[in-house]
Design an enzyme around this catalytic site. Structure first.
Site, PDB file in Angstrom:
ATOM      1  CE  LYS A 148      -2.387  -0.811   3.786  1.00 41.54           C
ATOM      2  NZ  LYS A 148      -1.764  -2.063   4.241  1.00 41.54           N
ATOM      3  NE  ARG A 181       7.339  -3.075   5.979  1.00 43.14           N
ATOM      4  CZ  ARG A 181       6.044  -2.801   6.082  1.00 43.14           C
ATOM      5  NH1 ARG A 181       5.356  -2.470   5.001  1.00 43.14           N
ATOM      6  NH2 ARG A 181       5.429  -2.877   7.241  1.00 43.14           N
ATOM      7  NE  ARG A 196       6.101  -0.742  10.222  1.00 47.70           N
ATOM      8  CZ  ARG A 196       4.903  -0.633   9.652  1.00 47.70           C
ATOM      9  NH1 ARG A 196       4.807  -0.065   8.473  1.00 47.70           N
ATOM     10  NH2 ARG A 196       3.831  -1.097  10.245  1.00 47.70           N
ATOM     11  NE  ARG A 247       1.832  -4.964  11.336  1.00 49.06           N
ATOM     12  CZ  ARG A 247       2.864  -4.728  10.520  1.00 49.06           C
ATOM     13  NH1 ARG A 247       4.015  -5.345  10.700  1.00 49.06           N
ATOM     14  NH2 ARG A 247       2.724  -3.885   9.537  1.00 49.06           N
ATOM     15  NE  ARG A 290      -4.435  -1.329   9.907  1.00 54.53           N
ATOM     16  CZ  ARG A 290      -3.336  -0.762   9.393  1.00 54.53           C
ATOM     17  NH1 ARG A 290      -3.352   0.485   9.003  1.00 54.53           N
ATOM     18  NH2 ARG A 290      -2.247  -1.470   9.250  1.00 54.53           N
TER      19      ARG A 290
HETATM   20  P1  AMP Z   1       0.657   0.447   9.124  1.00 53.30           P
HETATM   21  O1  AMP Z   1       1.907   1.242   8.929  1.00 53.30           O
HETATM   22  O2  AMP Z   1      -0.482   0.944   8.290  1.00 53.30           O
HETATM   23  O3  AMP Z   1       0.893  -1.033   8.956  1.00 53.30           O
HETATM   24  O4  AMP Z   1       0.198   0.668  10.646  1.00 53.30           O
HETATM   25  C1  AMP Z   1       1.051   0.319  11.729  1.00 53.30           C
HETATM   26  C2  AMP Z   1       0.232   0.183  12.988  1.00 53.30           C
HETATM   27  O5  AMP Z   1      -0.399   1.433  13.309  1.00 53.30           O
HETATM   28  C3  AMP Z   1      -0.907  -0.832  12.940  1.00 53.30           C
HETATM   29  O6  AMP Z   1      -0.481  -2.160  13.205  1.00 53.30           O
HETATM   30  C4  AMP Z   1      -1.834  -0.287  14.036  1.00 53.30           C
HETATM   31  O7  AMP Z   1      -1.333  -0.601  15.322  1.00 53.30           O
HETATM   32  C5  AMP Z   1      -1.699   1.220  13.835  1.00 53.30           C
HETATM   33  N1  AMP Z   1      -2.691   1.735  12.866  1.00 53.30           N
HETATM   34  C6  AMP Z   1      -2.446   2.282  11.642  1.00 53.30           C
HETATM   35  N2  AMP Z   1      -3.592   2.627  11.038  1.00 53.30           N
HETATM   36  C7  AMP Z   1      -4.591   2.284  11.886  1.00 53.30           C
HETATM   37  C8  AMP Z   1      -6.002   2.367  11.821  1.00 53.30           C
HETATM   38  N3  AMP Z   1      -6.636   2.873  10.748  1.00 53.30           N
HETATM   39  N4  AMP Z   1      -6.725   1.907  12.880  1.00 53.30           N
HETATM   40  C9  AMP Z   1      -6.113   1.403  13.972  1.00 53.30           C
HETATM   41  N5  AMP Z   1      -4.773   1.281  14.088  1.00 53.30           N
HETATM   42  C10 AMP Z   1      -4.013   1.718  13.055  1.00 53.30           C
END
Ligand code: AMP
Length: 208
Positions: free
Chosen positions: A13, A127, A154, A165, A88
Site C-alpha cells: 500500500k 522489509r 520496523r 497483524r 481498518r
Molecule cells: P501500518 O503502517 O499501516 O501497517 O500501521 C502500523 C500500525 O499502526 C498498525 O499495526 C496499528 O497498530 C496502527 N494503525 C495504523 N492505522 C490504523 C487504523 N486505521 N486503525 C487502527 N490502528 C491503526
C-alpha cells in the site's frame, strides 16, 4: 481524486500510495506514518498508540478517526487524498463516510491490493525502512538509495507480531472489501507483481 487503499500489511500500500500521490498530486494520508511519527516525537497521541502498535493490535477507533478527521481538513487534502491504512474497521469506514458527507466530498475508488499470507510474512520480515525519509527497502539495503540514511526494521515487522497483524487484518479489515464492493467503489488488484506492474494495473482499472 479521493482514494482509499485497502490491503493486508505488506501488500504494498505504501509503495502504491507514493506512486498515486505523484501521479495525481494528492495528499498521502497514512495513519501508520502519522502514528509512528507521534510515537517518535513522544506526543500524547504517540504514548497512547505505542502499546497497541508494538503488539500488532489496532489503535482504538476513536483515536484514529479523530486524527483522520483533522488531517482531511488540511489544505493539501483539498486537491484530493489517498487514505493508506485507513479505514481498518467497519466503525472507521462508517465514520469516514459520514465525515466526507459533511465535507461535501466522496470516495472515487477503494483499491484493494491482494497478496497471499505466505508472501506477506516473507515480505514484512525482510522489509527495511529508511530512518530519515521513510523509503521502503529490503534486507540487503545497507543505506537508503534516496538519501543515504540509515535503514532499520520496523518494531512490528517481526514474525510473531506480523502473524498477529495478519489475524487482525483478516478479522477486522478484510470485511471492508465487501463493504466497498457493495458501494460499487472497489477495484481489486493482484499485488504479486512488480510495484511498477501493480501500478499499471491500478491505472488501467481507474482508466487513468
Ligand atoms: P501500518 O503502517 O499501516 O501497517 O500501521 C502500523 C500500525 O499502526 C498498525 O499495526 C496499528 O497498530 C496502527 N494503525 C495504523 N492505522 C490504523 C487504523 N486505521 N486503525 C487502527 N490502528 C491503526
Amino acid at each position: 481524486m479521493n482514494i482509499v487503499l485497502l490491503g493486508a500489511p505488506g501488500a504494498g500500500k505504501g509503495t502504491q500510495a507514493e506512486k498515486l500521490v505523484d501521479a495525481f498530486d494528492i495528499a498521502h494520508i497514512s495513519t501508520g506514518n502519522i502514528l509512528r511519527a507521534s510515537v517518535k516525537a513522544g506526543t500524547p497521541l504517540g504514548l497512547e498508540a505505542k502499546s497497541f502498535m508494538d503488539a500488532g493490535e489496532l489503535v482504538p477507533d476513536s483515536v484514529v478517526i479523530g486524527l483522520v478527521k483533522e488531517r482531511l481538513k488540511e489544505e493539501d487534502a483539498e486537491r484530493g487524498f489517498i487514505l493508506d491504512g485507513f479505514p481498518r474497521t467497519a466503525t472507521q469506514a462508517v465514520a469516514l463516510a459520514s465525515e466526507l458527507e459533511e465535507l461535501g466530498r466522496n470516495i472515487d475508488y477503494a483499491i484493494a491490493v491482494e497478496v497471499s499470507p505466505e508472501v506477506i510474512i516473507e515480505r514484512l520480515c525482510s522489509r527495511r525502512l529508511c530512518k530519515a525519509c521513510g523509503y521502503i527497502g529490503s534486507k540487503g539495503d545497507e543505506a537508503c538509495p534516496l538519501c543515504a540514511g540509515e535503514m532499520c526494521q520496523r518494531d512490528d515487522d517481526n514474525p510473531d507480531i506480523v502473524r498477529n497483524r495478519l489475524d487482525v487484518y483478516t478479522k477486522s479489515t478484510a470485511p471492508l472489501i465487501d463493504y466497498y464492493r457493495g458501494a460499487d467503489l472497489l477495484i481489486e488488484i493482484d499485488g504479486i507483481q512488480s510495484p511498477e506492474d501493480v501500478f499499471k494495473s491500478i491505472k488501467k482499472a481507474m482508466k487513468a
